[in-house]
Each structure stands twice: as structure tokens, then as C-alpha cells.
Design an enzyme around this catalytic site. Sequence first.
Site, PDB file in Angstrom:
ATOM      1  N   GLY A 269       0.832  -1.212   0.000  1.00 31.31           N
ATOM      2  CA  GLY A 269       0.000   0.000   0.000  1.00 31.31           C
ATOM      3  C   GLY A 269       0.859   1.252   0.000  1.00 31.31           C
ATOM      4  O   GLY A 269       0.575   2.231   0.694  1.00 31.31           O
TER       5      GLY A 269
ATOM      6  N   SER B 196       1.485   3.352  -2.540  1.00 26.26           N
ATOM      7  CA  SER B 196       1.246   4.326  -3.606  1.00 26.26           C
ATOM      8  C   SER B 196       0.659   5.643  -3.100  1.00 26.26           C
ATOM      9  O   SER B 196       0.656   6.644  -3.817  1.00 26.26           O
ATOM     10  CB  SER B 196       0.294   3.731  -4.653  1.00 26.26           C
ATOM     11  OG  SER B 196      -0.967   3.485  -4.070  1.00 26.26           O
TER      12      SER B 196
ATOM     13  N   GLY C 248      -1.001   7.825   0.805  1.00 33.27           N
ATOM     14  CA  GLY C 248      -1.299   7.812   2.234  1.00 33.27           C
ATOM     15  C   GLY C 248      -0.103   7.442   3.107  1.00 33.27           C
ATOM     16  O   GLY C 248       1.040   7.828   2.854  1.00 33.27           O
ATOM     17  N   ILE C 249      -0.377   6.674   4.142  1.00 32.55           N
ATOM     18  CA  ILE C 249       0.633   6.329   5.149  1.00 32.55           C
ATOM     19  C   ILE C 249       1.759   5.501   4.514  1.00 32.55           C
ATOM     20  O   ILE C 249       2.946   5.738   4.785  1.00 32.55           O
ATOM     21  CB  ILE C 249      -0.029   5.541   6.306  1.00 32.55           C
ATOM     22  CG1 ILE C 249      -1.112   6.409   6.985  1.00 32.55           C
ATOM     23  CG2 ILE C 249       1.005   5.076   7.308  1.00 32.55           C
ATOM     24  CD1 ILE C 249      -2.087   5.630   7.862  1.00 32.55           C
ATOM     25  N   GLY C 250       1.399   4.555   3.670  1.00 31.27           N
ATOM     26  CA  GLY C 250       2.404   3.671   3.068  1.00 31.27           C
ATOM     27  C   GLY C 250       3.395   4.427   2.200  1.00 31.27           C
ATOM     28  O   GLY C 250       4.591   4.101   2.168  1.00 31.27           O
TER      29      GLY C 250
ATOM     30  N   SER D 116      -6.840  -1.150  12.460  1.00 34.92           N
ATOM     31  CA  SER D 116      -7.563   0.088  12.752  1.00 34.92           C
ATOM     32  C   SER D 116      -8.211   0.002  14.131  1.00 34.92           C
ATOM     33  O   SER D 116      -8.624  -1.082  14.571  1.00 34.92           O
ATOM     34  CB  SER D 116      -8.655   0.278  11.691  1.00 34.92           C
ATOM     35  OG  SER D 116      -9.590   1.238  12.116  1.00 34.92           O
TER      36      SER D 116
ATOM     37  N   TYR E  47     -15.392  -3.409   6.955  1.00 35.68           N
ATOM     38  CA  TYR E  47     -14.007  -2.939   7.099  1.00 35.68           C
ATOM     39  C   TYR E  47     -13.507  -3.214   8.515  1.00 35.68           C
ATOM     40  O   TYR E  47     -12.429  -3.785   8.718  1.00 35.68           O
ATOM     41  CB  TYR E  47     -13.939  -1.446   6.775  1.00 35.68           C
ATOM     42  CG  TYR E  47     -12.623  -0.791   7.137  1.00 35.68           C
ATOM     43  CD1 TYR E  47     -11.491  -0.968   6.348  1.00 35.68           C
ATOM     44  CD2 TYR E  47     -12.506   0.002   8.288  1.00 35.68           C
ATOM     45  CE1 TYR E  47     -10.272  -0.372   6.693  1.00 35.68           C
ATOM     46  CE2 TYR E  47     -11.305   0.598   8.634  1.00 35.68           C
ATOM     47  CZ  TYR E  47     -10.188   0.408   7.836  1.00 35.68           C
ATOM     48  OH  TYR E  47      -8.994   0.987   8.183  1.00 35.68           O
TER      49      TYR E  47
HETATM   50  N1  LIG Z   1      -6.275   6.785   7.414  1.00 38.16           N
HETATM   51  C1  LIG Z   1      -6.826   6.401   8.565  1.00 38.16           C
HETATM   52  O1  LIG Z   1      -7.490   7.174   9.265  1.00 38.16           O
HETATM   53  C2  LIG Z   1      -6.598   4.985   9.067  1.00 38.16           C
HETATM   54  C3  LIG Z   1      -7.122   4.664  10.334  1.00 38.16           C
HETATM   55  C4  LIG Z   1      -6.948   3.390  10.802  1.00 38.16           C
HETATM   56  C5  LIG Z   1      -6.246   2.455  10.056  1.00 38.16           C
HETATM   57  N2  LIG Z   1      -5.761   2.789   8.828  1.00 38.16           N
HETATM   58  C6  LIG Z   1      -5.042   1.756   8.071  1.00 38.16           C
HETATM   59  O2  LIG Z   1      -3.792   2.259   7.647  1.00 38.16           O
HETATM   60  C7  LIG Z   1      -3.435   1.654   6.396  1.00 38.16           C
HETATM   61  C8  LIG Z   1      -3.115   2.747   5.377  1.00 38.16           C
HETATM   62  O3  LIG Z   1      -4.260   3.577   5.257  1.00 38.16           O
HETATM   63  P1  LIG Z   1      -4.302   4.892   4.363  1.00 38.16           P
HETATM   64  O4  LIG Z   1      -5.263   5.799   5.020  1.00 38.16           O
HETATM   65  O5  LIG Z   1      -2.925   5.335   4.051  1.00 38.16           O
HETATM   66  O6  LIG Z   1      -5.024   4.286   3.064  1.00 38.16           O
HETATM   67  P2  LIG Z   1      -5.041   4.749   1.519  1.00 38.16           P
HETATM   68  O7  LIG Z   1      -4.540   6.134   1.379  1.00 38.16           O
HETATM   69  O8  LIG Z   1      -6.396   4.403   1.011  1.00 38.16           O
HETATM   70  O9  LIG Z   1      -3.956   3.751   0.880  1.00 38.16           O
HETATM   71  C9  LIG Z   1      -4.272   2.388   0.744  1.00 38.16           C
HETATM   72  C10 LIG Z   1      -3.134   1.714  -0.001  1.00 38.16           C
HETATM   73  O10 LIG Z   1      -3.515   0.327  -0.184  1.00 38.16           O
HETATM   74  C11 LIG Z   1      -3.296  -0.020  -1.531  1.00 38.16           C
HETATM   75  N3  LIG Z   1      -4.231  -1.044  -1.990  1.00 38.16           N
HETATM   76  C12 LIG Z   1      -5.589  -0.987  -1.929  1.00 38.16           C
HETATM   77  N4  LIG Z   1      -6.105  -2.078  -2.528  1.00 38.16           N
HETATM   78  C13 LIG Z   1      -5.053  -2.831  -2.946  1.00 38.16           C
HETATM   79  C14 LIG Z   1      -4.956  -4.073  -3.650  1.00 38.16           C
HETATM   80  N5  LIG Z   1      -6.039  -4.748  -4.058  1.00 38.16           N
HETATM   81  N6  LIG Z   1      -3.734  -4.576  -3.928  1.00 38.16           N
HETATM   82  C15 LIG Z   1      -2.621  -3.885  -3.567  1.00 38.16           C
HETATM   83  N7  LIG Z   1      -2.648  -2.694  -2.914  1.00 38.16           N
HETATM   84  C16 LIG Z   1      -3.858  -2.178  -2.613  1.00 38.16           C
HETATM   85  C17 LIG Z   1      -3.488   1.274  -2.314  1.00 38.16           C
HETATM   86  O11 LIG Z   1      -2.739   1.219  -3.511  1.00 38.16           O
HETATM   87  P3  LIG Z   1      -3.347   1.165  -5.011  1.00 38.16           P
HETATM   88  O12 LIG Z   1      -4.721   1.747  -4.977  1.00 38.16           O
HETATM   89  O13 LIG Z   1      -2.342   1.948  -5.789  1.00 38.16           O
HETATM   90  O14 LIG Z   1      -3.315  -0.297  -5.337  1.00 38.16           O
HETATM   91  C18 LIG Z   1      -2.885   2.313  -1.369  1.00 38.16           C
HETATM   92  O15 LIG Z   1      -1.499   2.419  -1.585  1.00 38.16           O
HETATM   93  C19 LIG Z   1      -4.612   0.782   6.009  1.00 38.16           C
HETATM   94  O16 LIG Z   1      -4.352  -0.546   6.403  1.00 38.16           O
HETATM   95  C20 LIG Z   1      -5.765   1.341   6.810  1.00 38.16           C
HETATM   96  O17 LIG Z   1      -6.759   0.383   7.058  1.00 38.16           O
HETATM   97  C21 LIG Z   1      -5.930   4.045   8.321  1.00 38.16           C
END
Ligand SMILES: NC(=O)c1ccc[n+]([C@@H]2O[C@H](COP(=O)([O-])OP(=O)(O)OC[C@H]3O[C@@H](n4cnc5c(N)ncnc54)[C@H](OP(=O)(O)O)[C@@H]3O)[C@@H](O)[C@H]2O)c1
Length: 233
Positions: free
Chosen positions: A7, A9, A11-13, A136, A152
Site C-alpha cells: 500500500g 502508492s 497515504g501512510i504507506g 484500525s 471494514y
Molecule cells: N487513514 C486512517 O485514518 C486509518 C485509520 C486506521 C487504520 N488505517 C489503516 O492504515 C493503512 C493505510 O491507510 P491509508 O489511510 O494510508 O489508506 P489509503 O490512502 O487508502 O492507501 C491504501 C493503499 O492500499 C493499496 N491497496 C488498496 N487495494 C489494494 C490491492 N487490491 N492490492 C494492492 N494494494 C492495494 C493502495 O494502492 P493502489 O490503490 O495503488 O493499489 C494504497 O497504496 C490501512 O491498512 C488502513 O486500514 C488508516
Amino acid sequence: MNIIVTGASRGIGYELAKLFAADPKNKVVAISRNRLKLEHLKRECRGGAVFPAVVDFSNKDFKRDITLQVLSHISTVDILINNAAVLVNKPFEDMVAAEVENMFRVNVTSQFEFLQALLPYMGKGQVPTHIVNISSMGGLQGSMKFPGLSAYSASKAALATLTECLAEEFKDKNISVNCLMLGAVQTEMFEEAFPGERTEMTPLLMAAYIRDFALTGANFFNGKIIPVSKSTP
Ligand SMILES: NC(=O)c1ccc[n+]([C@@H]2O[C@H](COP(=O)([O-])OP(=O)(O)OC[C@H]3O[C@@H](n4cnc5c(N)ncnc54)[C@H](OP(=O)(O)O)[C@@H]3O)[C@@H](O)[C@H]2O)c1
């Protein structure tokens, strides 16, 4: 160190991959479905050893891509950050089976094949391989729950329990497994979950915490489910 961030591409990753790549001793395999965004990440890392790997965890045949795209760049895995996830925000009664299945596939079940493919390359160094699962607060038992996030949150709870089970199964393999239950971080996923809301936590701040935890946390924790949130659950 050889580090895999899923992940990566956005956000956090994305921020996490950049932070790891800033250390010239690291090789970072950055995984997502989007090659263009991963190439952008590589350019941003200016000289850092970043290897884009296009893998779709919703595709049942993704295991072949692990060999071709991930293991062609590194011979061992020191840190794996399981960060990729998908979120659909819908009332329970409107959620269709395909959406639920895809969320569980990307967020949980793909981990079985992914880790099975990587296991022979883990636990080979002086320090244990550290697997950090990113979950989460919504998946934490007893935490506040939000409408629209049933599948989720349930998938994130499953990832937490999987962490405890894997720590037990891998304890003699020089592999530690921990799970961070994140609170709100201002990313695109957050905007999908809570449209119009704001949080002070930036992806960079949270990524810095995850990086530090990934580097040192295995000295203190194994099989632990750790909330990372300032708000009361
Ligand atoms: N943001 C928050 O408030 C929050 C809170 C609690 C937990 N989290 C957790 O933190 C982590 C990162 O969250 P984020 O907010 O940074 O999310 P995000 O911005 O939506 O990023 C999600 C990442 O996952 C990748 N991804 C999604 N579907 C995929 C697939 N089928 N195969 C491969 N890669 C895939 C996306 O890449 P592509 O679309 O380019 O494939 C993207 O790089 C997640 O596990 C999320 O559940 C976030």
C-alpha cells in the site's frame, strides 16, 4: 535492511516507504496496483533504493507476482509492513457480497498466500524479521464503532487476531509479528470513511511512528495488538 511496504502508492504507506528509503542501508520494495504512482514514489526518493512492485491483492493469482516483482529485488525480508487495505463505507443493509468479500480478501485472506510466499525469506538475519500488520481502532474490541464500516472494521479485527496466531506459529522461526491499531490519519481513506471530517494526524507523522516501531518494536513486543490513537477508544 530489506523492507517491504504494501500500500505504498499513497497515504501512510507512501510516506513510510520514503522514510525507509532515506536510509542508504535500506532496500525498499514498494507494493501497490499502480505502477505510475510507485514510479513517482521512486523519483521522490531521489537515489534511495526503492523497487516498485505491482501486485493486486484482490487478484487470486497474485502469488506469481510476488516471485516476479518482490523476490527478484531482495533475498531476505527484515521488515514487512502489511499496510495495504481497502475500505467501503456503506450502511450494512446496502453492502453487497462482492464488496465484503473483496475487503476481506485484500485486508485479511491475501495475507495467507502473501506470507506463505515470503516465509522462506524471513528470519534469516541476526535480528528477528518484524512483521507489522496495520489495523484500525475500529477493529479493536470495545472501541467506538462507526456506521458504514461494519465489514471494514470486522476485517481489521480479523487481522489483529491473525497477528496473535502468527506470532505463536512463527515463534521458533526468528520472526516477530505485531499489530498496530491506528486511529484517524488524514488520508484519502479517512476521507472515504468520514467525509468532510478533519484530523490533525498527518500520514507523515504516523509513518514516522510506524517506522520507529518496525525498527525497534520487536525487541519489546511479539503477538501484540497495540492501539495508536490519542482519543479514548
Ligand atoms: N487513514 C486512517 O485514518 C486509518 C485509520 C486506521 C487504520 N488505517 C489503516 O492504515 C493503512 C493505510 O491507510 P491509508 O489511510 O494510508 O489508506 P489509503 O490512502 O487508502 O492507501 C491504501 C493503499 O492500499 C493499496 N491497496 C488498496 N487495494 C489494494 C490491492 N487490491 N492490492 C494492492 N494494494 C492495494 C493502495 O494502492 P493502489 O490503490 O495503488 O493499489 C494504497 O497504496 C490501512 O491498512 C488502513 O486500514 C488508516
